[in-house]
Structure formats: structure tokens, C-alpha cells
Write a protein that holds these residues in place. Sequence first.
Motif, PDB file in Angstrom:
ATOM      1  N   UNK A  58      52.785  46.855  45.390  1.00 59.65           N
ATOM      2  CA  UNK A  58      51.558  46.218  44.901  1.00 59.65           C
ATOM      3  C   UNK A  58      50.511  47.281  44.598  1.00 59.65           C
ATOM      4  N   UNK A  59      49.967  47.215  43.412  1.00 61.99           N
ATOM      5  CA  UNK A  59      48.879  48.097  43.001  1.00 61.99           C
ATOM      6  C   UNK A  59      47.570  47.402  43.338  1.00 61.99           C
ATOM      7  N   UNK A  60      46.798  48.015  44.221  1.00 59.30           N
ATOM      8  CA  UNK A  60      45.538  47.454  44.673  1.00 59.30           C
ATOM      9  C   UNK A  60      44.392  48.177  43.980  1.00 59.30           C
ATOM     10  N   UNK A  61      43.537  47.426  43.307  1.00 57.49           N
ATOM     11  CA  UNK A  61      42.354  47.983  42.645  1.00 57.49           C
ATOM     12  C   UNK A  61      41.147  47.386  43.354  1.00 57.49           C
ATOM     13  N   UNK A  62      40.343  48.242  43.997  1.00 59.66           N
ATOM     14  CA  UNK A  62      39.301  47.783  44.901  1.00 59.66           C
ATOM     15  C   UNK A  62      37.924  48.311  44.532  1.00 59.66           C
ATOM     16  N   UNK A  63      36.938  47.505  44.827  1.00 60.66           N
ATOM     17  CA  UNK A  63      35.552  47.915  44.638  1.00 60.66           C
ATOM     18  C   UNK A  63      34.668  47.070  45.530  1.00 60.66           C
ATOM     19  N   UNK A  64      33.392  47.392  45.559  1.00 57.97           N
ATOM     20  CA  UNK A  64      32.492  46.570  46.363  1.00 57.97           C
ATOM     21  C   UNK A  64      31.207  46.292  45.606  1.00 57.97           C
ATOM     22  N   UNK A  65      30.651  45.146  45.929  1.00 56.48           N
ATOM     23  CA  UNK A  65      29.384  44.686  45.369  1.00 56.48           C
ATOM     24  C   UNK A  65      28.626  44.035  46.521  1.00 56.48           C
ATOM     25  N   UNK A  66      27.554  44.648  46.945  1.00 60.81           N
ATOM     26  CA  UNK A  66      26.810  44.108  48.078  1.00 60.81           C
ATOM     27  C   UNK A  66      27.711  44.047  49.298  1.00 60.81           C
ATOM     28  N   UNK A  67      27.718  42.925  50.009  1.00 56.98           N
ATOM     29  CA  UNK A  67      28.529  42.833  51.220  1.00 56.98           C
ATOM     30  C   UNK A  67      30.004  42.513  50.951  1.00 56.98           C
ATOM     31  N   UNK A  68      30.383  42.352  49.709  1.00 55.89           N
ATOM     32  CA  UNK A  68      31.739  41.921  49.373  1.00 55.89           C
ATOM     33  C   UNK A  68      32.572  43.065  48.803  1.00 55.89           C
ATOM     34  N   UNK A  69      33.828  43.128  49.230  1.00 56.41           N
ATOM     35  CA  UNK A  69      34.820  44.008  48.612  1.00 56.41           C
ATOM     36  C   UNK A  69      35.759  43.121  47.810  1.00 56.41           C
ATOM     37  N   UNK A  70      36.093  43.549  46.605  1.00 52.46           N
ATOM     38  CA  UNK A  70      37.083  42.818  45.822  1.00 52.46           C
ATOM     39  C   UNK A  70      38.366  43.636  45.754  1.00 52.46           C
ATOM     40  N   UNK A  71      39.478  42.931  45.663  1.00 51.45           N
ATOM     41  CA  UNK A  71      40.793  43.562  45.520  1.00 51.45           C
ATOM     42  C   UNK A  71      41.552  42.802  44.449  1.00 51.45           C
ATOM     43  N   UNK A  72      41.905  43.508  43.385  1.00 50.91           N
ATOM     44  CA  UNK A  72      42.636  42.912  42.261  1.00 50.91           C
ATOM     45  C   UNK A  72      44.066  43.436  42.282  1.00 50.91           C
ATOM     46  N   UNK A  73      45.016  42.510  42.258  1.00 51.16           N
ATOM     47  CA  UNK A  73      46.444  42.857  42.189  1.00 51.16           C
ATOM     48  C   UNK A  73      47.051  42.086  41.017  1.00 51.16           C
ATOM     49  N   UNK A  74      47.649  42.786  40.075  1.00 49.78           N
ATOM     50  CA  UNK A  74      48.255  42.058  38.961  1.00 49.78           C
ATOM     51  C   UNK A  74      49.765  42.234  38.877  1.00 49.78           C
ATOM     52  N   UNK A  75      50.352  42.805  39.911  1.00 51.04           N
ATOM     53  CA  UNK A  75      51.811  42.818  39.997  1.00 51.04           C
ATOM     54  C   UNK A  75      52.208  42.789  41.464  1.00 51.04           C
ATOM     55  N   UNK A  76      53.127  41.923  41.773  1.00 53.86           N
ATOM     56  CA  UNK A  76      53.623  41.753  43.143  1.00 53.86           C
ATOM     57  C   UNK A  76      52.495  41.610  44.162  1.00 53.86           C
ATOM     58  N   UNK A  77      51.570  40.665  43.950  1.00 56.46           N
ATOM     59  CA  UNK A  77      50.464  40.508  44.901  1.00 56.46           C
ATOM     60  C   UNK A  77      50.954  40.223  46.316  1.00 56.46           C
ATOM     61  N   UNK A  78      50.233  40.783  47.278  1.00 54.57           N
ATOM     62  CA  UNK A  78      50.556  40.525  48.684  1.00 54.57           C
ATOM     63  C   UNK A  78      49.374  39.916  49.436  1.00 54.57           C
ATOM     64  N   UNK A  79      48.181  40.001  48.881  1.00 58.19           N
ATOM     65  CA  UNK A  79      46.998  39.478  49.576  1.00 58.19           C
ATOM     66  C   UNK A  79      47.058  37.967  49.743  1.00 58.19           C
ATOM     67  N   UNK A  80      47.875  37.278  48.941  1.00 55.68           N
ATOM     68  CA  UNK A  80      47.969  35.829  49.034  1.00 55.68           C
ATOM     69  C   UNK A  80      49.093  35.371  49.960  1.00 55.68           C
ATOM     70  N   UNK A  81      49.633  36.261  50.747  1.00 58.09           N
ATOM     71  CA  UNK A  81      50.657  35.930  51.743  1.00 58.09           C
ATOM     72  C   UNK A  81      49.975  35.567  53.061  1.00 58.09           C
ATOM     73  N   UNK A  82      50.543  34.618  53.790  1.00 59.50           N
ATOM     74  CA  UNK A  82      49.912  34.097  55.011  1.00 59.50           C
ATOM     75  C   UNK A  82      49.487  35.188  55.995  1.00 59.50           C
ATOM     76  N   UNK A  83      50.329  36.164  56.332  1.00 54.22           N
ATOM     77  CA  UNK A  83      49.864  37.189  57.279  1.00 54.22           C
ATOM     78  C   UNK A  83      48.700  38.014  56.730  1.00 54.22           C
ATOM     79  N   UNK A  84      48.725  38.307  55.437  1.00 50.68           N
ATOM     80  CA  UNK A  84      47.632  39.073  54.828  1.00 50.68           C
ATOM     81  C   UNK A  84      46.345  38.258  54.812  1.00 50.68           C
ATOM     82  N   UNK A  85      46.442  36.979  54.517  1.00 45.07           N
ATOM     83  CA  UNK A  85      45.264  36.109  54.530  1.00 45.07           C
ATOM     84  C   UNK A  85      44.640  36.102  55.920  1.00 45.07           C
ATOM     85  N   UNK A  86      45.484  36.017  56.936  1.00 50.32           N
ATOM     86  CA  UNK A  86      44.974  36.023  58.316  1.00 50.32           C
ATOM     87  C   UNK A  86      44.256  37.338  58.630  1.00 50.32           C
TER      88      UNK A  86
END
Length: 183
Positions: A58-86
Motif C-alpha cells: 500500500x502506498x500511503x500519501x499523508x499530510x496534515x491540516x490543523x488537527x487532522x492528518x489525511x492518508x490517501x491510498x489508491x492501491x491495495x488500501x489497508x486503512x479500511x481493514x478492521x484492525x487498522x480502523x481500531x
Amino acid sequence: MDIERWAWAGQERYPGFCLSFVRDREPAAVAAALGAGSTAVMTLAEAEQAHPISERGALLRLGDRGPWTFCFEDRAPIANRAPAIARLSQDTRLLQVTKSGDGMVIVRDVVDGRKVEMFEPGTAPRAGASLHPRIAALAGKHPAIVAALAVVGDEAGVDLDRDTLEGPLATAWSTLNEPAVRR
């Protein structure tokens, strides 16, 4: 909310992806929670050269804006898997929009591992829902994925356009293999 900044999500370049917003976490901490090592600032072109699409992970592209960090994955995402969500939502809030390759869109709002909302735009909102009715109001005029991202981005106070995603961002690579989310 500038919904046009999210128009890129409806383009063929992004047939499937996961975009996560994590409150009060640094990009390196989000990358670590997703099984990645260190981050390096790269453009999308540099990241794709360093990690070709033929490479598993998974290619993770990350940045932050204020108190939030964003992570964009456009191939083989893993952030939407139950353990990662937890892990991502532990002691904080996770907002997430996933678009599968077949076009299905899932929106999640998770606080400290507790699912506040999880739905597919176009379904009937449940009582007490916050994001769902806002997305439904826009979905009639815009593609569901664009409406979902605009509302979730507005909730996090973050607008991401294509130039941002293709420009220099903290980038990491993860080969973490976790089970798929069960609905």
C-alpha cells in the motif's frame, strides 16, 4: 465547502481508493499504525517510481491540516481493514471514505473504536445520523463519491484537490496484510 475541489474523485484515475482523516495524530504515527516504516516527502510521480504498481503493498500519501492528518491510498488500501480502523481511531476520531473498484462507496465515522456511522450513500439515513443526511443532500447533484468526500472533508476542515495529492507529501510504503472488513 468547495465541492469542485473534490471533482477529481469521480475521474478514472481514481477507480478505487481509501481516504482517511485521523484527528490529533501526526502523519508518521498514522503511517506506523498502518504498518509502514519511515516517511519521506515525495511527489506522486516520485512515489510511483520508488514503488511501482507491480510491487505488492500500500502506498500511503499523508499530510496534515490543523488537527487532522489525511492518508490517501489508491492501491491495495489497508486503512479500511478492521484492525487498522481500531488502531487509527484509538483515543481519537477517524473519518473515512472508501471507494471500491466497482464504484461502491462506504463512509465511516469511528470514535475510539466505536462505529458512530457507517453507510453507503444512497441508502436511507438512520436516526441520529450526522454525515449521512448531509451527503444525501448533495448526492442528487453530484456523484456519490464527490458528495461523500466534500461532506467528510468539510467535517474535518480539509479540502484536497488533485494538485495536492500529486504534489510533495509525506509518503510511506506498507506491506501489512490484514483481514478485510466485515460488514
